[in-house]
Design a protein around this motif. Structure first.
Motif, PDB file in Angstrom:
ATOM      1  N   ALA A  87      -9.081  -5.258 -15.438  1.00  0.00           N
ATOM      2  CA  ALA A  87      -8.343  -4.505 -15.084  1.00  0.00           C
ATOM      3  C   ALA A  87      -7.782  -5.116 -13.911  1.00  0.00           C
ATOM      4  N   GLU A  88      -6.399  -5.359 -13.443  1.00  0.00           N
ATOM      5  CA  GLU A  88      -6.288  -5.768 -12.202  1.00  0.00           C
ATOM      6  C   GLU A  88      -4.995  -5.172 -11.752  1.00  0.00           C
ATOM      7  N   ILE A  89      -4.939  -4.991 -10.549  1.00  0.00           N
ATOM      8  CA  ILE A  89      -3.724  -4.274  -9.614  1.00  0.00           C
ATOM      9  C   ILE A  89      -3.253  -5.464  -8.604  1.00  0.00           C
ATOM     10  N   ASP A  90      -2.058  -5.599  -8.750  1.00  0.00           N
ATOM     11  CA  ASP A  90      -1.096  -6.504  -7.833  1.00  0.00           C
ATOM     12  C   ASP A  90      -0.543  -5.564  -6.955  1.00  0.00           C
ATOM     13  N   ALA A  91      -1.194  -5.414  -5.916  1.00  0.00           N
ATOM     14  CA  ALA A  91      -1.022  -4.267  -4.881  1.00  0.00           C
ATOM     15  C   ALA A  91       0.211  -4.678  -4.027  1.00  0.00           C
ATOM     16  N   MET A  92       0.891  -3.537  -3.857  1.00  0.00           N
ATOM     17  CA  MET A  92       1.889  -3.473  -2.939  1.00  0.00           C
ATOM     18  C   MET A  92       1.497  -2.846  -1.639  1.00  0.00           C
ATOM     19  N   ALA A  93       0.690  -2.011  -1.633  1.00  0.00           N
ATOM     20  CA  ALA A  93       0.197  -1.375  -0.309  1.00  0.00           C
ATOM     21  C   ALA A  93      -1.382  -0.922  -0.451  1.00  0.00           C
ATOM     22  N   VAL A  94      -1.986  -1.266   0.423  1.00  0.00           N
ATOM     23  CA  VAL A  94      -3.315  -1.017   0.609  1.00  0.00           C
ATOM     24  C   VAL A  94      -3.803  -0.381   2.138  1.00  0.00           C
ATOM     25  N   GLY A  95      -4.476   0.740   1.938  1.00  0.00           N
ATOM     26  CA  GLY A  95      -4.532   1.436   3.001  1.00  0.00           C
ATOM     27  C   GLY A  95      -6.139   2.378   3.048  1.00  0.00           C
ATOM     28  N   HIS A  96      -6.742   2.682   4.186  1.00  0.00           N
ATOM     29  CA  HIS A  96      -7.888   3.260   4.234  1.00  0.00           C
ATOM     30  C   HIS A  96      -7.418   4.678   3.667  1.00  0.00           C
ATOM     31  N   ASP A  97      -8.604   5.587   2.800  1.00  0.00           N
ATOM     32  CA  ASP A  97      -8.432   6.749   2.631  1.00  0.00           C
ATOM     33  C   ASP A  97      -8.707   7.697   3.744  1.00  0.00           C
ATOM     34  N   LEU A  98      -7.792   8.298   4.363  1.00  0.00           N
ATOM     35  CA  LEU A  98      -7.980   9.151   5.668  1.00  0.00           C
ATOM     36  C   LEU A  98      -8.425  10.640   5.337  1.00  0.00           C
ATOM     37  N   THR A  99      -8.543  10.823   4.031  1.00  0.00           N
ATOM     38  CA  THR A  99      -9.191  11.975   3.671  1.00  0.00           C
ATOM     39  C   THR A  99     -10.860  11.837   3.917  1.00  0.00           C
ATOM     40  N   ARG A 100     -11.264  10.628   3.977  1.00  0.00           N
ATOM     41  CA  ARG A 100     -12.822  10.497   4.044  1.00  0.00           C
ATOM     42  C   ARG A 100     -13.279   9.633   5.605  1.00  0.00           C
ATOM     43  N   GLY A 101     -12.089   9.512   6.450  1.00  0.00           N
ATOM     44  CA  GLY A 101     -12.635   9.114   7.587  1.00  0.00           C
ATOM     45  C   GLY A 101     -11.223   9.052   8.566  1.00  0.00           C
TER      46      GLY A 101
END
Length: 168
Positions: free
Chosen positions: A131-145
């Protein structure tokens, strides 16, 4: 063709690999681990279930920013298009190749997709699903830090030479 857009929350399972194509296009790739959590009524607590892994592909500016921002184990949110493919290792030719999945032009001739890695016998090809994802956006999960954003400025030529005067 319709594409499946997904938003996936998980942890970086590998450091990003970064390179440029022969045409000078920046590319970064990393693996994302996504663990399903369920509420366990017996223990009155959250419990981890199974983990799925995705290969995340990023291109151009996003690739350069991912390479400079993402580290192993960091919690991430990834948004992009999902692509699921079956891979096959041809033992006779000692090479890897794609196999069409049902619904991707393979029809019934492609056969069922195994749920797990199929090692096959001595004369059978080894097959697995990725399974692959061609990412349009990547960010840090701010619910965890927390995270500190740094804008990347692109060098742009000046259209007008500076005069030294300031604007009101």
């Amino acid at each position: 063709m319709n594409e499946s857009w997904v938003t996936v929350v998980g942890n970086a399972a590998t450091r990003p690999d970064f390179w440029e194509t022969a045409a000078g296009v920046a590319v970064a790739r990393f693996r994302l681990a996504v663990t399903v959590r369920r509420w366990d009524r017996g223990r009155d607590a959250w419990a981890d279930a199974y983990t799925s892994f995705y290969t995340v592909w990023t291109w151009r500016t996003l690739a350069a920013n991912v390479a400079g921002s993402v580290s192993l184990g960091e919690p991430l949110v990834v948004h992009g298009t999902l692509r699921v493919r079956e891979r096959e290792w041809d033992r006779e030719r000692e090479r890897e190749r794609d196999r069409p999945l049902q619904g991707e032009g393979g029809g019934a001739a492609a056969g069922p997709v195994p749920a797990v890695d199929s090692g096959g016998g001595p004369n059978q090809p080894r097959r697995w699903v990725i399974a692959e994802i061609d990412a349009m956006a990547v960010g840090h999960d701010l619910t965890r830090g927390t995270s500190a954003f740094r804008r990347v400025s692109q060098a742009k030529p000046l259209l007008n030479a500076p005069t030294g005067a300031t604007s009101p």
